[in-house]
Design a protein around this motif. Structure first.
Motif, PDB file in Angstrom:
ATOM      1  N   GLU A  16      49.353  82.176  10.930  1.00  0.00           N
ATOM      2  CA  GLU A  16      48.984  81.572   9.602  1.00  0.00           C
ATOM      3  C   GLU A  16      49.550  80.333   9.137  1.00  0.00           C
ATOM      4  N   GLN A 178      42.975  77.535  17.792  1.00  0.00           N
ATOM      5  CA  GLN A 178      41.748  78.155  18.009  1.00  0.00           C
ATOM      6  C   GLN A 178      40.801  77.779  18.885  1.00  0.00           C
ATOM      7  N   LEU A 206      42.257  85.197  16.291  1.00  0.00           N
ATOM      8  CA  LEU A 206      43.187  85.640  15.111  1.00  0.00           C
ATOM      9  C   LEU A 206      44.585  84.777  15.066  1.00  0.00           C
ATOM     10  N   ASN A 207      45.241  84.654  14.143  1.00  0.00           N
ATOM     11  CA  ASN A 207      46.446  84.062  14.076  1.00  0.00           C
ATOM     12  C   ASN A 207      47.292  84.833  14.738  1.00  0.00           C
ATOM     13  N   GLY A 209      46.975  85.832  17.721  1.00  0.00           N
ATOM     14  CA  GLY A 209      46.334  86.749  18.665  1.00  0.00           C
ATOM     15  C   GLY A 209      46.578  86.330  20.154  1.00  0.00           C
ATOM     16  N   ASN A 231      42.390  88.362  22.132  1.00  0.00           N
ATOM     17  CA  ASN A 231      42.572  88.385  20.664  1.00  0.00           C
ATOM     18  C   ASN A 231      43.510  89.727  20.148  1.00  0.00           C
ATOM     19  N   VAL A 233      45.878  92.050  19.045  1.00  0.00           N
ATOM     20  CA  VAL A 233      46.974  91.702  17.661  1.00  0.00           C
ATOM     21  C   VAL A 233      47.623  93.248  17.210  1.00  0.00           C
ATOM     22  N   VAL A 243      47.092  90.947   9.798  1.00  0.00           N
ATOM     23  CA  VAL A 243      46.131  90.217  10.398  1.00  0.00           C
ATOM     24  C   VAL A 243      45.431  89.173   9.935  1.00  0.00           C
ATOM     25  N   THR A 244      45.290  87.844  10.275  1.00  0.00           N
ATOM     26  CA  THR A 244      44.533  86.926   9.685  1.00  0.00           C
ATOM     27  C   THR A 244      43.723  86.135  10.512  1.00  0.00           C
ATOM     28  N   SER A 245      42.620  85.644  10.131  1.00  0.00           N
ATOM     29  CA  SER A 245      41.715  85.102  11.075  1.00  0.00           C
ATOM     30  C   SER A 245      41.016  83.682  10.394  1.00  0.00           C
TER      31      SER A 245
END
Length: 254
Positions: A16, A178, A206-207, A209, A231, A233, A243-245
């Motif tokens: 992120e 991404q 995903l960050n 990922g 992806n 994680v 987890v952030t997306s």
């Protein structure tokens, strides 16, 4: 004869970034522009992004030395370089891995005149581009001064050729963005426009990922890379890093 493919390939989206955080704030406020003081290339990881990258590095470090990456290529963007450095710092690379290689062909998709604009901002300031993108779709739409997905794919074809020519048989980690992750899937798996856009529609990359490929003698007539996972994680969850997306700041509107 050389196989002209990596033995293993991991494609990782950066952790992120502060741009992801700024994008969320702009979207929540209904603002036209994302408030980022730096050039996109200079946007760093957020505090959470540092934790995510460290957690991923610990996961790579848990693998046997002869199963870890022994070559790392990264986008020149600061958030990607920082992610790669955290993976190295956590002991995630094999012994004797050479220094990080920066490859500008792995950089983020360029957004031209739409840079830093939210969807609201694009509709307000460039309604003709909003309409054109709707007609063409994101795969072919190229904003003035920017790139389409096809443009990204063109430079990634060159990057994969370089990897095959100079780094066959290595265990390679790519740290990028991404759209780059998705476009590499398009190339490596021989997808169509509809197929890769369907993957994109399922959700963001995903960050931190992990998308992983392994060499298979049966993947193509002369061997090739077969998808192992996409992806992934679990390393972040095991490491206690949320987890952030979030889409990248500029990609949020496109």
């Amino acid at each position: 004869m050389p196989q002209r493919h990596p033995l293993r390939l991991w494609v990782v989206r950066h952790g992120e970034s502060s741009g992801n955080v700024a994008r969320d704030a702009a979207q929540a406020a209904g603002a036209a522009r994302i408030d980022i003081p730096e050039r996109d290339v200079d946007v760093p990881l957020s505090a959470l992004g540092h934790r995510q990258a460290e957690a991923l590095g610990r996961w790579f470090a848990s693998l046997p030395d002869d199963e870890r990456p022994n070559l790392v290529l990264a986008s020149p963007y600061r958030r990607a370089v920082q992610t790669a450095e955290h993976i190295k710092g956590a002991g995630g690379l094999a012994s004797g891995t050479p220094r990080l290689l920066i490859d500008e062909r792995l950089r983020e998709k360029e957004f031209g005149i739409l840079d830093r604009l939210t969807r609201v901002g694009i509709e307000q300031q460039h309604p003709e581009q909003s309409a054109l993108r709707h007609d063409l779709g994101k795969f072919y739409h190229r904003p003035p001064g920017g790139e389409s997905w096809c443009d990204v794919i063109l430079r990634l074809r060159s990057a994969l050729d370089t990897i095959g020519l100079h780094h066959d048989g290595r265990r390679i980690l790519l740290v990028a963005h991404q759209v780059v992750v998705l476009c590499l899937r398009y190339l490596l798996e021989g997808m169509t426009e509809a197929e890769i856009l369907a993957v994109d529609a399922e959700g963001d990359v995903l960050n931190c990922g992990v998308t992983e490929y392994a060499f298979s003698a049966t993947a193509a007539p002369d061997g090739g890379l077969a998808l192992v996972r996409y992806n992934f994680v679990a390393p972040l969850e095991a490491g206690g890093a949320p987890v952030t997306s979030e889409p990248d700041a500029e990609a949020a509107a496109t």
